[in-house]
Design a protein around this motif. Sequence first.
Motif, short mmCIF file in Angstrom:
data_model
loop_
_atom_site.label_atom_id
_atom_site.label_comp_id
_atom_site.label_asym_id
_atom_site.label_seq_id
_atom_site.Cartn_x
_atom_site.Cartn_y
_atom_site.Cartn_z
N PHE A 5 0.87 -1.19 0.00
CA PHE A 5 0.00 0.00 0.00
C PHE A 5 0.90 1.23 0.00
CE2 PHE A 5 -4.49 -1.15 1.04
CZ PHE A 5 -4.35 -2.52 1.11
N PRO A 6 0.62 2.23 -0.85
CA PRO A 6 1.45 3.43 -0.85
C PRO A 6 1.34 4.18 0.48
CG PRO A 6 -0.42 3.69 -2.35
CD PRO A 6 -0.45 2.28 -1.86
N ALA A 7 2.40 4.87 0.83
CA ALA A 7 2.45 5.55 2.13
C ALA A 7 1.28 6.50 2.34
CB ALA A 7 3.77 6.31 2.26
N GLU A 8 0.84 7.18 1.25
CA GLU A 8 -0.25 8.15 1.44
C GLU A 8 -1.58 7.46 1.73
OE1 GLU A 8 1.32 7.74 -1.50
OE2 GLU A 8 -0.06 7.98 -3.21
N ASN A 33 -4.88 6.82 15.42
CA ASN A 33 -5.76 5.94 14.67
C ASN A 33 -5.10 5.54 13.36
OD1 ASN A 33 -8.17 6.72 16.47
ND2 ASN A 33 -7.48 8.70 15.66
N LEU A 34 -5.53 4.42 12.81
CA LEU A 34 -5.02 3.99 11.51
C LEU A 34 -6.12 4.20 10.46
CD1 LEU A 34 -3.09 2.42 9.58
CD2 LEU A 34 -4.20 0.33 10.38
N VAL A 35 -5.76 4.86 9.36
CA VAL A 35 -6.70 4.97 8.24
C VAL A 35 -6.01 4.44 6.99
CG1 VAL A 35 -8.18 6.48 6.87
CG2 VAL A 35 -7.75 7.03 9.28
N VAL A 36 -6.60 3.39 6.39
CA VAL A 36 -6.03 2.77 5.19
C VAL A 36 -7.05 2.86 4.06
CG1 VAL A 36 -5.11 0.62 4.23
CG2 VAL A 36 -4.85 1.08 6.65
#
Length: 485
Positions: free
Chosen positions: A75-78, A91-94
């Motif tokens: 997954f790209p960093a952004e 928090n994590l947002v993917v």
Amino acid sequence: MPRRTHRFPVAALFTTFLAAAALAADRSGDAADAAADHLAHDIFKELIEIDTTDSVGSVTAAAEAVAQHFRAAGFPAEDVRVLGPNERKKNLVVRLRGTGRQKPVLLIGHLDVVEAPREDWSTDPFKLIEKDGYFYGRGTLDMKSGDAIMSATLLRLKQEGYRGSRDIILALTADEEDGCCNGVEWLVRNHRELIDAEFVLNHDGLVGYSINAEHGVPQEFAFSATEKLYADYQLTVANPGGHSSLPRSDNAIYQLAEGLLRIGRYSFPVELNEVTRAYFARMAKARTGQMGADMRAIVRDPGDAQAIARLSRESDLNALMRTTCVATRLKGGHSNNALPQRATAVVNCRILPGHSKEEVRKELIRVLNDPAITVRYVAEDGAITDTAPEQRALSPSPLLPQVLQPLESTVAAIWPGLPVVPFMNAGATDGIFTRAAGLPTYGVAGIAVDRDDMHAHGRDERLRVAAFYRGNEFFYRYLKALTAD
Ligand SMILES: [Zn+2]
């Protein structure tokens, strides 16, 4: 052996050949399923073993651990963001990108868990223990299982090179249970652009939605489309007091007790909404006898007093039909030999959509029917005010076909015949923040939980091993159906 294999040996042979071919094709699917289960298990174990309690834990550590899987998967960093208001509450947002033909879907789950005193538990609550067909550990139900399943599903889709009709956003967040910094609220307020979606799926299934099972056998697939509003009220009676050798008719404890009994005997009016009406209509088909008949009766006529009286005896059905208020704390007096100068109680209410906290405060005053008893509002931070907010419980999310149809087809494929029923939570989840932000929100989890195992916040929290893997399979298939291009 079936008789027809004797009669039609050639056809039987052909059938066997087809079956073998199908099995071989299935095997590659099986291998992928097995790998997906393995991955979900590893993330599950990793999460359980990271302490995310409010007192000493770190949600950031859990968010970072999961983020690492996404970065490693390419997954790209952004598209992998770890962010929040302070060092412990990130928090994590993917985001898994789709073709963009439809607006994104947002998946939410909380990473924090309630406290778990080691001495109360039979096993170490921060170790994932597999024993007698169960996973034990704090968060096995609420809700690191769901976090692991959602994460593993996104990783599997990425590995397949899958591009759905919409972006799939996953937010794993802080402080749903407790603490300063609710992650969903923070993201809505500070990073709406990261989580904006057509609708939201909340995997926090331990508040009444999920698959309800009896001894491991699924009974119904409940998904949530609305929730009640939580409110606390403080009831107080003050009195000049005096010596207990000279009792009088006015007495703070007696007055409060009589008021509480009036509340105990009172039932708020029955009111059905789009979600609860659909719940009773669908459950009626799955229930036989008097209960099925009563469910049908109130859908036809929500004023059917006899049907209401019988259904109200079941506490879970009662809570679906009306606002409820119940005394939860009591305190009074200051000395064994003095007339009480003060008696107080806390009454906790769960308010139906469309009604406000202030409306319910006024209703309590009417039911108490005693000007000596004051009713004040207790806010979540403990602050006490003379009146309550006018804020109303939000209207149910519309039962969107783009959410429901794939849900029904996926459930039918995995659990043939299992009824899919909309549900209203009696308690609040993080869905209140997304609903308040105007995003239709549904609680959807494919994890079967026995009614007897609903002790999510208690000791020895556990989840059936088979239910975890089934839930993993369900979520993968549902997400694909939901985003089919
Ligand atoms: Zn939860």
